[in-house]
Design a protein around this motif. Structure first.
Motif, mmCIF file in Angstrom:
data_model
loop_
_atom_site.group_PDB
_atom_site.id
_atom_site.type_symbol
_atom_site.label_atom_id
_atom_site.label_comp_id
_atom_site.label_asym_id
_atom_site.label_seq_id
_atom_site.Cartn_x
_atom_site.Cartn_y
_atom_site.Cartn_z
ATOM 1 N N LEU A 5 0.881 -1.175 0.000
ATOM 2 C CA LEU A 5 0.000 0.000 0.000
ATOM 3 C C LEU A 5 0.915 1.220 0.000
ATOM 4 C CD1 LEU A 5 -2.692 1.534 0.245
ATOM 5 C CD2 LEU A 5 -2.492 1.282 2.738
ATOM 6 N N LEU A 6 0.823 2.029 -1.065
ATOM 7 C CA LEU A 6 1.655 3.239 -1.204
ATOM 8 C C LEU A 6 0.766 4.454 -0.951
ATOM 9 C CD1 LEU A 6 4.138 4.892 -2.057
ATOM 10 C CD2 LEU A 6 3.673 4.260 -4.436
ATOM 11 N N LEU A 7 0.957 5.105 0.194
ATOM 12 C CA LEU A 7 0.192 6.317 0.534
ATOM 13 C C LEU A 7 0.861 7.456 -0.211
ATOM 14 C CD1 LEU A 7 -0.202 5.620 4.354
ATOM 15 C CD2 LEU A 7 -1.903 5.243 2.540
ATOM 16 N N GLY A 8 0.193 8.023 -1.197
ATOM 17 C CA GLY A 8 0.835 8.873 -2.185
ATOM 18 C C GLY A 8 0.510 10.348 -2.102
ATOM 19 N N GLY A 9 0.468 10.974 -3.287
ATOM 20 C CA GLY A 9 0.095 12.384 -3.385
ATOM 21 C C GLY A 9 1.284 13.318 -3.491
ATOM 22 N N THR A 10 2.478 12.753 -3.757
ATOM 23 C CA THR A 10 3.673 13.607 -3.874
ATOM 24 C C THR A 10 4.552 13.137 -5.034
ATOM 25 O OG1 THR A 10 4.940 12.120 -2.455
ATOM 26 C CG2 THR A 10 3.802 13.965 -1.367
ATOM 27 N N THR A 11 5.508 13.995 -5.369
ATOM 28 C CA THR A 11 6.467 13.632 -6.425
ATOM 29 C C THR A 11 7.208 12.356 -6.059
ATOM 30 O OG1 THR A 11 6.766 15.978 -6.926
ATOM 31 C CG2 THR A 11 8.466 14.486 -7.703
ATOM 32 N N GLU A 12 7.619 12.249 -4.807
ATOM 33 C CA GLU A 12 8.377 11.055 -4.374
ATOM 34 C C GLU A 12 7.509 9.807 -4.504
ATOM 35 O OE1 GLU A 12 8.362 13.927 -2.845
ATOM 36 O OE2 GLU A 12 10.447 14.464 -3.118
ATOM 37 N N ALA A 13 6.225 9.927 -4.159
ATOM 38 C CA ALA A 13 5.324 8.763 -4.253
ATOM 39 C C ALA A 13 5.196 8.316 -5.705
ATOM 40 C CB ALA A 13 3.946 9.121 -3.692
ATOM 41 N N ASN A 14 5.196 9.291 -6.610
ATOM 42 C CA ASN A 14 5.072 8.945 -8.031
ATOM 43 C C ASN A 14 6.311 8.185 -8.504
ATOM 44 O OD1 ASN A 14 2.750 10.361 -7.731
ATOM 45 N ND2 ASN A 14 3.404 12.137 -8.919
ATOM 46 N N LEU A 15 7.487 8.627 -8.027
ATOM 47 C CA LEU A 15 8.733 7.913 -8.392
ATOM 48 C C LEU A 15 8.725 6.509 -7.779
ATOM 49 C CD1 LEU A 15 11.240 10.872 -7.866
ATOM 50 C CD2 LEU A 15 10.450 9.919 -10.051
ATOM 51 N N MET A 16 8.175 6.423 -6.562
ATOM 52 C CA MET A 16 8.104 5.123 -5.864
ATOM 53 C C MET A 16 7.207 4.172 -6.647
ATOM 54 S SD MET A 16 9.375 3.825 -3.052
ATOM 55 C CE MET A 16 9.607 2.176 -3.674
ATOM 56 N N ALA A 17 6.090 4.686 -7.159
ATOM 57 C CA ALA A 17 5.146 3.845 -7.919
ATOM 58 C C ALA A 17 5.819 3.306 -9.183
ATOM 59 C CB ALA A 17 3.902 4.648 -8.275
ATOM 60 N N GLN A 18 6.642 4.155 -9.815
ATOM 61 C CA GLN A 18 7.375 3.704 -11.016
ATOM 62 C C GLN A 18 8.291 2.528 -10.662
ATOM 63 O OE1 GLN A 18 7.110 5.250 -14.059
ATOM 64 N NE2 GLN A 18 5.884 7.006 -13.385
ATOM 65 N N ALA A 19 9.003 2.663 -9.528
ATOM 66 C CA ALA A 19 9.962 1.606 -9.130
ATOM 67 C C ALA A 19 9.238 0.310 -8.776
ATOM 68 C CB ALA A 19 10.795 2.102 -7.946
ATOM 69 N N VAL A 20 8.097 0.425 -8.099
ATOM 70 C CA VAL A 20 7.308 -0.764 -7.726
ATOM 71 C C VAL A 20 6.815 -1.468 -8.988
ATOM 72 C CG1 VAL A 20 5.090 -1.486 -6.694
ATOM 73 C CG2 VAL A 20 6.617 0.067 -5.432
ATOM 74 N N ALA A 21 6.323 -0.679 -9.950
ATOM 75 C CA ALA A 21 5.810 -1.267 -11.203
ATOM 76 C C ALA A 21 6.963 -1.937 -11.961
ATOM 77 C CB ALA A 21 5.165 -0.189 -12.059
ATOM 78 N N LYS A 22 8.114 -1.251 -12.004
ATOM 79 C CA LYS A 22 9.283 -1.776 -12.759
ATOM 80 C C LYS A 22 9.763 -3.102 -12.142
ATOM 81 C CE LYS A 22 13.630 0.074 -14.628
ATOM 82 N NZ LYS A 22 14.731 0.172 -13.610
ATOM 83 N N ALA A 23 9.648 -3.199 -10.825
ATOM 84 C CA ALA A 23 10.118 -4.422 -10.141
ATOM 85 C C ALA A 23 9.066 -5.531 -10.227
ATOM 86 C CB ALA A 23 10.425 -4.092 -8.679
ATOM 87 N N GLY A 24 7.917 -5.209 -10.834
ATOM 88 C CA GLY A 24 6.857 -6.213 -10.988
ATOM 89 C C GLY A 24 6.206 -6.596 -9.672
ATOM 90 N N LEU A 25 6.255 -5.675 -8.681
ATOM 91 C CA LEU A 25 5.633 -5.948 -7.377
ATOM 92 C C LEU A 25 4.172 -5.515 -7.412
ATOM 93 C CD1 LEU A 25 8.505 -4.652 -5.035
ATOM 94 C CD2 LEU A 25 7.922 -7.044 -5.560
ATOM 95 N N ALA A 26 3.328 -6.217 -6.662
ATOM 96 C CA ALA A 26 1.905 -5.853 -6.591
ATOM 97 C C ALA A 26 1.746 -4.712 -5.597
ATOM 98 C CB ALA A 26 1.098 -7.072 -6.122
ATOM 99 N N GLY A 27 1.064 -3.657 -6.045
ATOM 100 C CA GLY A 27 0.894 -2.507 -5.148
ATOM 101 C C GLY A 27 -0.326 -1.693 -5.499
ATOM 102 N N VAL A 28 -0.777 -0.912 -4.519
ATOM 103 C CA VAL A 28 -1.907 0.007 -4.711
ATOM 104 C C VAL A 28 -1.464 1.409 -4.311
ATOM 105 C CG1 VAL A 28 -4.292 0.561 -4.041
ATOM 106 C CG2 VAL A 28 -3.536 -1.831 -4.108
ATOM 107 N N TYR A 29 -1.708 2.383 -5.177
ATOM 108 C CA TYR A 29 -1.359 3.788 -4.917
ATOM 109 C C TYR A 29 -2.602 4.438 -4.345
ATOM 110 C CZ TYR A 29 0.704 8.434 -5.899
ATOM 111 O OH TYR A 29 1.234 9.689 -5.802
ATOM 112 N N SER A 30 -2.470 5.076 -3.203
ATOM 113 C CA SER A 30 -3.634 5.658 -2.551
ATOM 114 C C SER A 30 -3.591 7.178 -2.545
ATOM 115 C CB SER A 30 -3.719 5.146 -1.108
ATOM 116 O OG SER A 30 -4.843 5.703 -0.473
#
Ligand code: 3Y8
Ligand code: NAP
Length: 243
Positions: A5-30
């Protein structure tokens, strides 16, 4: 099986979401659902509050979340508090991804205040041209200083009238750049900037512009958030996730 669970809403969260997707990990951006059309993300998104600590606990259990990353803005203190409580109660590992606060350098003319109420008090006195760059949620408090000519920058166009008799609105979603913010401060003939100590790059342009133009800044310091593990970079979070 990692489910983030990625609690987002910031530039850093957006970069984090890219890394999670690239690593093929299952995640939800909130997202909290503060803006009309939040940016899309490369992983599943959910929008809206969880319903306090209990709601977040239930969400963690129901969704089988194995790791929570709090990449929310430093001023999103309530969300961060709830995440600490809910993750402890559910024994779900929590990591905060947080940018360092800005520190005044040569040429900066900052007045530090502890919160937005103190920023309002700091504006007492004769009329000035104020760039109020703290978003929409705390504008009402500045009605206590109606004498100023305000420039407001908001993510979405305001619905209904503003509580300030003299206010011009710029509707813009960051990240912002120094050239644009320098032009904005010049055009408005800004005499003081009110800002949150957000840190990071997305909101710093107005601070650099104020320094270049010799404009003073009322800098709102961050609210306190409870003790939790904090790192400054996406790669440190990835090492935590895959370590
Ligand atoms: C809804 C998600 C990215 C992320 C963009 C960052 C940078 C640009 C700078 C100024 C200051 C301010 C404000 C600001 C910035 C980034 C980042 C950041 C400041 C979005 C977004 C959401 C929000 C919520 C919004 C708040 C408001 C604050 C505007 C999306 C665009 C002032 C904070 O209208 C409202 O109710 C707006 C509310 C919380 C503060 C406030 O109290 O009003 N952010 N901002 C998130 C959600 O729903 O969960 O819509 O796509 C994200 C960003 N805003 O690279 O794309 O990472 O900080 N956001 C502040 O720092 O002072 C603007 O104008 O100079
Ligand atoms: P806040 O005051 O800390 O949180 C208030 C409530 O909003 C929380 O208790 C939670 O509701 C909900 N919430 C907040 N962030 C959420 C998220 N990412 N996902 C789901 N629900 C969330 O939060 P805020 O300061 O209003 O910030 C809201 C969002 O805007 C966050 O995503 C934050 O990262 C982003 N943002 C904020 C600022 C700022 O200046 N505050 C700046 C840039 C971006 P429930 O209790 O119902 O769960």
């Amino acid at each position: 099986m990692t489910r983030i669970l990625l609690l987002g809403g910031t530039t850093e969260a957006n970069l984090m979401a890219q890394a999670v997707a690239k690593a093929g990990l299952a995640g939800v951006y909130s997202y909290a659902g503060r803006t009309e059309a939040p940016m899309g993300q490369p992983i599943h998104m959910r929008i809206g509050g969880f319903g306090g600590v209990e709601g977040l606990q239930a969400y963690l259990a129901r969704e089988g979340i194995t790791n929570v990353i709090d990449a929310t803005h430093p001023f999103a203190a309530q969300m961060s508090r709830n995440a600490v409580e809910a993750c402890a109660a559910q024994a779900v590992p929590l990591m905060a991804l947080e940018r360092a606060p800005w520190v005044a350098g040569d040429g900066d003319r900052w007045t530090h205040v502890p919160d937005s109420a103190a920023a309002v008090d700091a504006l007492a006195g004769p009329p000035q041209r104020v760039f109020l760059a703290i978003g929409r949620q705390h504008i009402d408090a500045f009605a206590a200083q109606p004498q100023h000519d305000y420039l407001l920058r908001l993510v979405d166009a305001p619905t209904g009238s503003l509580p300030l008799p003299r206010a011009r609105v710029v509707v813009a979603r960051g990240p912002f750049d120094v050239a644009g913010d320098t032009a904005l401060l010049r055009d408005h003939a800004t005499e003081v900037v009110v800002a949150k100590n957000a840190g990071g790059k997305g909101a710093v342009a107005k601070i650099a512009a104020a320094r270049a133009l010799g404009v003073p800044v009322v800098m709102i310091d961050r609210p306190r958030v409870p003790e939790r593990r904090v790192v400054r970079t996406v790669s440190e979070v990835m090492a935590w996730l895959t370590g």
